[in-house]
Design an enzyme around this catalytic site. Sequence first.
Site, short mmCIF file in Angstrom:
data_model
loop_
_atom_site.label_atom_id
_atom_site.label_comp_id
_atom_site.label_asym_id
_atom_site.label_seq_id
_atom_site.Cartn_x
_atom_site.Cartn_y
_atom_site.Cartn_z
N GLN A 104 -7.35 -1.94 -0.72
CA GLN A 104 -8.31 -3.04 -0.80
C GLN A 104 -9.34 -3.05 0.34
O GLN A 104 -10.50 -3.34 0.14
CB GLN A 104 -7.57 -4.37 -0.87
CG GLN A 104 -8.43 -5.51 -1.35
CD GLN A 104 -7.56 -6.68 -1.76
OE1 GLN A 104 -7.04 -7.39 -0.93
NE2 GLN A 104 -7.40 -6.86 -3.05
N HIS A 111 -10.48 -4.83 8.50
CA HIS A 111 -11.15 -4.65 7.21
C HIS A 111 -12.26 -3.61 7.33
O HIS A 111 -12.59 -2.95 6.37
CB HIS A 111 -11.76 -5.96 6.73
CG HIS A 111 -10.76 -6.95 6.20
ND1 HIS A 111 -9.76 -7.48 6.97
CD2 HIS A 111 -10.63 -7.51 4.98
CE1 HIS A 111 -9.05 -8.32 6.23
NE2 HIS A 111 -9.55 -8.35 5.02
N GLU A 165 0.81 -1.21 0.00
CA GLU A 165 0.00 0.00 0.00
C GLU A 165 0.84 1.26 0.00
O GLU A 165 0.47 2.27 -0.61
CB GLU A 165 -0.95 0.01 1.20
CG GLU A 165 -2.07 -1.02 1.11
CD GLU A 165 -1.62 -2.45 1.36
OE1 GLU A 165 -0.49 -2.65 1.85
OE2 GLU A 165 -2.40 -3.37 1.05
C1 LIG Z 1 -1.62 -4.85 4.23
C2 LIG Z 1 -2.59 -5.72 3.55
N1 LIG Z 1 -2.90 -5.47 2.26
C3 LIG Z 1 -3.81 -6.23 1.62
C4 LIG Z 1 -4.43 -7.26 2.26
C5 LIG Z 1 -5.50 -8.06 1.55
N2 LIG Z 1 -4.98 -9.38 1.21
C6 LIG Z 1 -5.21 -10.42 2.02
S1 LIG Z 1 -4.41 -11.77 1.51
C7 LIG Z 1 -3.78 -10.98 0.16
C8 LIG Z 1 -2.88 -11.71 -0.77
C9 LIG Z 1 -1.72 -12.28 -0.08
O1 LIG Z 1 -1.00 -13.06 -0.97
P1 LIG Z 1 0.26 -13.91 -0.52
O2 LIG Z 1 1.18 -13.05 0.26
O3 LIG Z 1 0.80 -14.53 -1.73
O4 LIG Z 1 -0.33 -14.98 0.48
P2 LIG Z 1 -1.41 -16.14 0.21
O5 LIG Z 1 -2.75 -15.55 0.54
O6 LIG Z 1 -1.28 -16.55 -1.21
O7 LIG Z 1 -1.08 -17.21 1.16
C10 LIG Z 1 -4.21 -9.67 0.13
C11 LIG Z 1 -3.88 -8.69 -0.92
C12 LIG Z 1 -4.08 -7.48 3.62
N3 LIG Z 1 -4.64 -8.46 4.34
N4 LIG Z 1 -3.15 -6.71 4.23
#
Ligand SMILES: Cc1ncc(C[n+]2csc(CCOP(=O)(O)OP(=O)(O)O)c2C)c(N)n1
Lengths: 325, 361
Positions: free
Chosen positions: A82, A129, A60
């Site tokens: 998001q 959230h 972000e």
């Molecule tokens: C700071 C932040 N930004 C965005 C999100 C929303 N979000 C939750 S999971 C995710 C993707 C994470 O991907 P990855 O690091 O590859 O982990 P995975 O879920 O694939 O295990 C996002 C964008 C969040 N929880 N925290």
Amino acid sequence: MAQMTMIQAITDALRTELKRDENVLVFGEDVGKNGGVFRATEGLFDEFGEERVFDTPLAESGIGGLALGLTMENYRPVMEIQFFGFVFEAMDSVAAQMARLRYRSGGKYNAPVTIRSPFGGGVKTPELHADSLEGLFYQTPGVKVVIPSTPYDAKGLLIASIRDNDPVIFLEHMKLYRSFRGEVPEEAYTIELGKANVVREGKDLTIITYGAMVKTSLKAAELLAKENIDVEVIDLRTVNPIDVDTIVQSIEKTNHAVVVQEAQKQAGVASAVIAEINDRAILSLEAPVGRVTAPDTVFPFAAAENVWLPNEKDVVEKVKATLNY
Amino acid sequence: MTTNLEQTIEEQFETLQILNVKGEIVNKSADPQLSDDELKELMKRMVYTRIWDQRAISLNRQGRLGFYAPVAGQEASMLASEFAMEKEDWLLPSYRDIPQMVWHGLPLVKTFLYSRGHFEGGKIPDDVYTLMPQIIIAAQCTQTAGVALGLKKRGKKNVAFTYFGDGATSQGDFYEGLNFAGAFNVPAVFISQNNRFAISVPVEKQSATKTLAQKAVAAGIKGIQVDGMDPLAVYAAAKNARERAINGEGPTLIETLTYRYGPHTMAGDDPTRYRTEDLDSEWELKDPLVRFRIYLENKGLWSKEIEDEVVETAKEDIKKALKEADQIPKQKVSDLINNMYENLPQNLQEQLEEYRKKESK
Ligand SMILES: Cc1ncc(C[n+]2csc(CCOP(=O)(O)OP(=O)(O)O)c2C)c(N)n1
Ligand SMILES: [Mg+2]
């Protein structure tokens, strides 16, 4: 006129502005091919291509910095956080950078960035959230904060936000995304930022509110009407800056006021609204201004949302207490 | 044009594989030499977790569980690495890493309460060394440096393990965590589970680097990429990283190449919007349970009877834990208020009174 949900009105506003101005860029996490986790950008990637609507790496603060940087080449970024609880990650890029760009450059530069972000309780999301963090940005001179409560307002306010030449934080209450439809004109239109909307006229007491609490307050007003209590409801629409004129005019008529917000008592903008009333209309008041807010805890764990969030009963009680002061 | 420097960096990050998809040892010298009991235990955990994942998904659909991030496909990546941890090693998990928490000692009922959004889910028992699941992507990385520095200052022979995804490596906190851990030379193991997607965004769009493991280079720490569908490779890498950490040789970043078969979470994600069936099937062929089952069967350590027994145990445990979760009293606002400070300030004391009155009505 088309009947749309709020999320459809938002997509419609984005499409309108992407079409009108080639400098408008839409970006964030999952906004491209996936169309956003709430489908707010549904179809835009296909229609406008990856040059205009694109996914960013997951960061972000990076998204915020990218937006500011793009304004130097006269782009008009519409970035998505998001979920608004993640804005803490972007706090420097928004509050310490964008908000001060015009000031620091003596007016030479400005950041016409729109930051769209879902927030709001009642949909049982995980932690961070749903938090109502608008108060943090009320306390941030240099940005504007807009919170629509209907599909019609969402389209007009979002178009106005994108066209505005200063940073605008546009907060979309998740509970309102799909819970009802409303009439939304097909053509482009704007609703002036910084202007409140009297959504119900009444003579006994003024409720000042915003976001999902507009609906809650209107429900309370219906219940009160059955007891011959005639309440006026003001939807702030923009919570930074606050439209003090509309508030004062109403209080001069009703002589009573209650501020209703979903945020905690120590958060949100209720205390700011009350301070403005104190400065400008205290002699019109027959009772102290009432407040309906959530308690001063961290936003609740999902299973406790329904007992934590303010509801229409709380509003009814506070209105009566204020009138019977 | 590729410079020599880039070439040499990428050459250092070949994928470690020990057990191939057919269940054959292909890298004998790297075999971690687990005992028969250990091999069986690890298989048991993977089978158990797959059943639990299936149940959790259907319980979520029935509304009996709340937030849930599916794990099928990632069992080796999660459980074979946790298998290298000692009981008093600290775990710093993300929202997806609930299985590691359980195999590190957290009662199953806690995970159900967490899923439902009940604060009792976050109340970790005293003898379980884990933080709560982290929602903010990569926030656990800097905290891991802190936990590990604490362990080092206390002179403990323990290590901090943290888990996060591929997308998480884009966050500043990821880089800061690695850098701090390296600068303080602390006993930390960073595990990036590269399941190829951050919600819908493919890992190729996160970064221009060919591997995530090579990001360790900039922090001056060790990095290694492993076949995350291979339990032996994951275990070997984690075990080695732990030993190096304990010996004062510094932190390690492990990238596990893996895949999540299911949606991102149960909250409306639709993987067909961003990945192909071909890709799904390509990864399903690499399944960790399949290859480990063959390996163990060939050694005479596993049979259908043993597997059925594990499945039954898992189902029974889940039933019991759900029942227990159902018996936990609902949260009241007064409970939440009482969770806020050691000593409640005036505003909350006032609000506590107010809500107690409402709640007693
Ligand atoms: C700071 C932040 N930004 C965005 C999100 C929303 N979000 C939750 S999971 C995710 C993707 C994470 O991907 P990855 O690091 O590859 O982990 P995975 O879920 O694939 O295990 C996002 C964008 C969040 N929880 N925290
Ligand atoms: Mg991922």
